[in-house]
Motif scaffolding. Structure first.
Motif, PDB file in Angstrom:
ATOM      1  N   TRP A  22     -43.058  72.510 -17.428  1.00 40.07           N
ATOM      2  CA  TRP A  22     -44.066  71.612 -16.858  1.00 40.07           C
ATOM      3  C   TRP A  22     -45.486  72.139 -16.996  1.00 40.07           C
ATOM      4  O   TRP A  22     -46.413  71.632 -16.356  1.00 40.07           O
ATOM      5  CB  TRP A  22     -43.718  71.296 -15.404  1.00 40.07           C
ATOM      6  CG  TRP A  22     -42.546  70.383 -15.338  1.00 40.07           C
ATOM      7  CD1 TRP A  22     -41.224  70.730 -15.151  1.00 40.07           C
ATOM      8  CD2 TRP A  22     -42.552  68.962 -15.522  1.00 40.07           C
ATOM      9  NE1 TRP A  22     -40.422  69.619 -15.201  1.00 40.07           N
ATOM     10  CE2 TRP A  22     -41.197  68.524 -15.424  1.00 40.07           C
ATOM     11  CE3 TRP A  22     -43.560  68.025 -15.751  1.00 40.07           C
ATOM     12  CZ2 TRP A  22     -40.851  67.181 -15.550  1.00 40.07           C
ATOM     13  CZ3 TRP A  22     -43.208  66.685 -15.873  1.00 40.07           C
ATOM     14  CH2 TRP A  22     -41.865  66.273 -15.774  1.00 40.07           C
ATOM     15  N   GLU A  77     -38.318  61.938 -15.477  1.00 45.40           N
ATOM     16  CA  GLU A  77     -39.193  61.598 -14.353  1.00 45.40           C
ATOM     17  C   GLU A  77     -39.945  60.277 -14.559  1.00 45.40           C
ATOM     18  O   GLU A  77     -39.905  59.404 -13.683  1.00 45.40           O
ATOM     19  CB  GLU A  77     -40.141  62.755 -14.049  1.00 45.40           C
ATOM     20  CG  GLU A  77     -39.424  63.961 -13.477  1.00 45.40           C
ATOM     21  CD  GLU A  77     -40.339  64.882 -12.688  1.00 45.40           C
ATOM     22  OE1 GLU A  77     -41.517  64.523 -12.472  1.00 45.40           O
ATOM     23  OE2 GLU A  77     -39.865  65.960 -12.284  1.00 45.40           O
ATOM     24  N   LYS A 100     -34.636  70.135 -11.385  1.00 46.62           N
ATOM     25  CA  LYS A 100     -34.342  69.730 -10.009  1.00 46.62           C
ATOM     26  C   LYS A 100     -35.500  70.063  -9.071  1.00 46.62           C
ATOM     27  O   LYS A 100     -35.885  69.254  -8.224  1.00 46.62           O
ATOM     28  CB  LYS A 100     -33.068  70.430  -9.516  1.00 46.62           C
ATOM     29  CG  LYS A 100     -31.774  69.862 -10.074  1.00 46.62           C
ATOM     30  CD  LYS A 100     -30.577  70.613  -9.502  1.00 46.62           C
ATOM     31  CE  LYS A 100     -29.262  69.995  -9.962  1.00 46.62           C
ATOM     32  NZ  LYS A 100     -28.087  70.739  -9.424  1.00 46.62           N
ATOM     33  N   ILE A 101     -36.054  71.254  -9.221  1.00 50.58           N
ATOM     34  CA  ILE A 101     -37.173  71.679  -8.364  1.00 50.58           C
ATOM     35  C   ILE A 101     -38.369  70.758  -8.551  1.00 50.58           C
ATOM     36  O   ILE A 101     -38.990  70.305  -7.588  1.00 50.58           O
ATOM     37  CB  ILE A 101     -37.566  73.145  -8.679  1.00 50.58           C
ATOM     38  CG1 ILE A 101     -36.452  74.093  -8.223  1.00 50.58           C
ATOM     39  CG2 ILE A 101     -38.880  73.502  -8.008  1.00 50.58           C
ATOM     40  CD1 ILE A 101     -36.642  75.527  -8.692  1.00 50.58           C
ATOM     41  N   HIS A 102     -38.679  70.448  -9.806  1.00 52.03           N
ATOM     42  CA  HIS A 102     -39.851  69.609 -10.082  1.00 52.03           C
ATOM     43  C   HIS A 102     -39.643  68.188  -9.579  1.00 52.03           C
ATOM     44  O   HIS A 102     -40.570  67.570  -9.022  1.00 52.03           O
ATOM     45  CB  HIS A 102     -40.172  69.598 -11.576  1.00 52.03           C
ATOM     46  CG  HIS A 102     -41.561  69.133 -11.886  1.00 52.03           C
ATOM     47  ND1 HIS A 102     -41.883  67.795 -12.048  1.00 52.03           N
ATOM     48  CD2 HIS A 102     -42.733  69.814 -12.027  1.00 52.03           C
ATOM     49  CE1 HIS A 102     -43.169  67.684 -12.300  1.00 52.03           C
ATOM     50  NE2 HIS A 102     -43.717  68.887 -12.286  1.00 52.03           N
ATOM     51  N   GLU A 104     -37.749  67.245  -7.088  1.00 53.06           N
ATOM     52  CA  GLU A 104     -37.805  67.280  -5.623  1.00 53.06           C
ATOM     53  C   GLU A 104     -39.258  67.319  -5.146  1.00 53.06           C
ATOM     54  O   GLU A 104     -39.645  66.595  -4.225  1.00 53.06           O
ATOM     55  CB  GLU A 104     -37.058  68.502  -5.094  1.00 53.06           C
ATOM     56  CG  GLU A 104     -36.953  68.534  -3.574  1.00 53.06           C
ATOM     57  CD  GLU A 104     -36.106  69.684  -3.065  1.00 53.06           C
ATOM     58  OE1 GLU A 104     -36.184  69.949  -1.851  1.00 53.06           O
ATOM     59  OE2 GLU A 104     -35.384  70.322  -3.869  1.00 53.06           O
ATOM     60  N   LYS A 105     -40.077  68.138  -5.796  1.00 51.26           N
ATOM     61  CA  LYS A 105     -41.497  68.218  -5.447  1.00 51.26           C
ATOM     62  C   LYS A 105     -42.196  66.881  -5.694  1.00 51.26           C
ATOM     63  O   LYS A 105     -43.165  66.542  -5.009  1.00 51.26           O
ATOM     64  CB  LYS A 105     -42.185  69.308  -6.269  1.00 51.26           C
ATOM     65  CG  LYS A 105     -41.843  70.729  -5.842  1.00 51.26           C
ATOM     66  CD  LYS A 105     -42.583  71.733  -6.707  1.00 51.26           C
ATOM     67  CE  LYS A 105     -42.282  73.167  -6.275  1.00 51.26           C
ATOM     68  NZ  LYS A 105     -42.980  74.148  -7.167  1.00 51.26           N
ATOM     69  N   SER A 106     -41.697  66.140  -6.686  1.00 49.65           N
ATOM     70  CA  SER A 106     -42.301  64.859  -7.045  1.00 49.65           C
ATOM     71  C   SER A 106     -41.721  63.697  -6.243  1.00 49.65           C
ATOM     72  O   SER A 106     -42.141  62.551  -6.415  1.00 49.65           O
ATOM     73  CB  SER A 106     -42.106  64.592  -8.547  1.00 49.65           C
ATOM     74  OG  SER A 106     -42.649  65.646  -9.321  1.00 49.65           O
ATOM     75  N   GLY A 107     -40.743  63.979  -5.390  1.00 50.36           N
ATOM     76  CA  GLY A 107     -40.127  62.944  -4.575  1.00 50.36           C
ATOM     77  C   GLY A 107     -39.269  61.977  -5.360  1.00 50.36           C
ATOM     78  O   GLY A 107     -39.154  60.796  -5.001  1.00 50.36           O
TER      79      GLY A 107
END
Length: 245
Positions: A22, A77, A100-102, A104-107
């Motif tokens: 990212w 995304e 997955k982390i990104h 989740e941070k992006s909702g």
């Protein structure tokens, strides 16, 4: 032991770069520049093929999409934001962790899995859209890989395949130029011997029950500093195919 498309060396290569997914100025900078043109191509064809309303915020609502070799989720995304139900698949566990982390941070609710296309087929899964983007040149057992991708396409569904052509120009620009001269990509990212021609991709697609709709080249315009669609398939190209209903 069952057949597999996993190439351990390729998985290790992309795992080592996973933290960069990212970072638009990092090792995947070329992919970030490439992403808008392939995303718009996918979106436009999905809206046309599935007769979606272009005036709504989420025109892909209800479509099931799988992105094989999804990496950090650069396509997953935006397609989720357009309303699609997206499954992102990658054989490299670190890629999926980053994705997955990104998300989740992006909702965003995206079904990310450490698995392969052939495992999805074995589980009996089907999707309206299969994305096979810049992956085929990195796998082992290409016929098995292409068959498994095709087998995931539901009747009436689409498959997008993007890869590099095995031409002298592709070697000069996508390998020597991109990796050694311009340093756009880490050395060793691509093996020209594993590139496939459009005719080879067509054969692999049609033998597995899909119909080729069109080929589209993608070329880089240095003055505009952007990638654009083209009729020139000599280097980068995409193949759109469907499974008749």
């Amino acid at each position: 032991m069952s057949e597999t498309t996993i190439n351990d060396a390729e998985i290790a290569k992309f795992t080592a770069m996973a933290e960069e997914w990212w970072n638009p100025k990092g090792k995947f900078k070329p992919l970030h520049k490439f992403n808008p043109v392939r995303l718009s191509y996918i979106r436009d064809n999905l809206i046309s093929h599935f007769a979606r309303d272009t005036t709504v915020m989420r025109p892909l609502e209800g479509l099931k999409i799988v992105d094989i070799g999804c990496g950090g989720g650069l396509l997953c995304e935006p397609l989720t934001r357009l309303g699609a139900t997206v499954t992102g698949v990658d054989a490299a566990e670190r890629n999926i962790t980053i994705a997955k982390i990104h998300a989740e941070k992006s909702g965003l609710d995206i079904d990310y899995r450490v698995t392969t296309s052939e495992a999805l087929v074995a589980a009996g899964e089907k999707f309206d859209v299969v994305l096979n983007m810049e992956v085929v040149e990195h796998v082992d057992n290409v016929p098995l890989y292409m068959k498994s991708c095709a087998d995931l396409v539901a009747p009436g569904g689409l498959m997008f395949t993007a890869t590099l052509n095995r031409t002298a120009r592709a070697y000069a620009l996508a390998v020597v130029g991109a990796e050694y001269v311009l340093r756009w990509l880490p050395k060793g990212t691509h093996d020209w011997r594993k590139f496939l021609t459009p005719d080879e991709i067509h054969s692999l697609i049609t033998r597995n029950g899909l119909k080729v709709i069109e080929d589209k080249g993608v070329v880089f315009h240095p003055i505009a500093d952007e990638w654009k669609l083209s009729d020139d398939t000599g280097i980068n190209y995409m193949v759109l195919a469907n499974r008749p209903a």
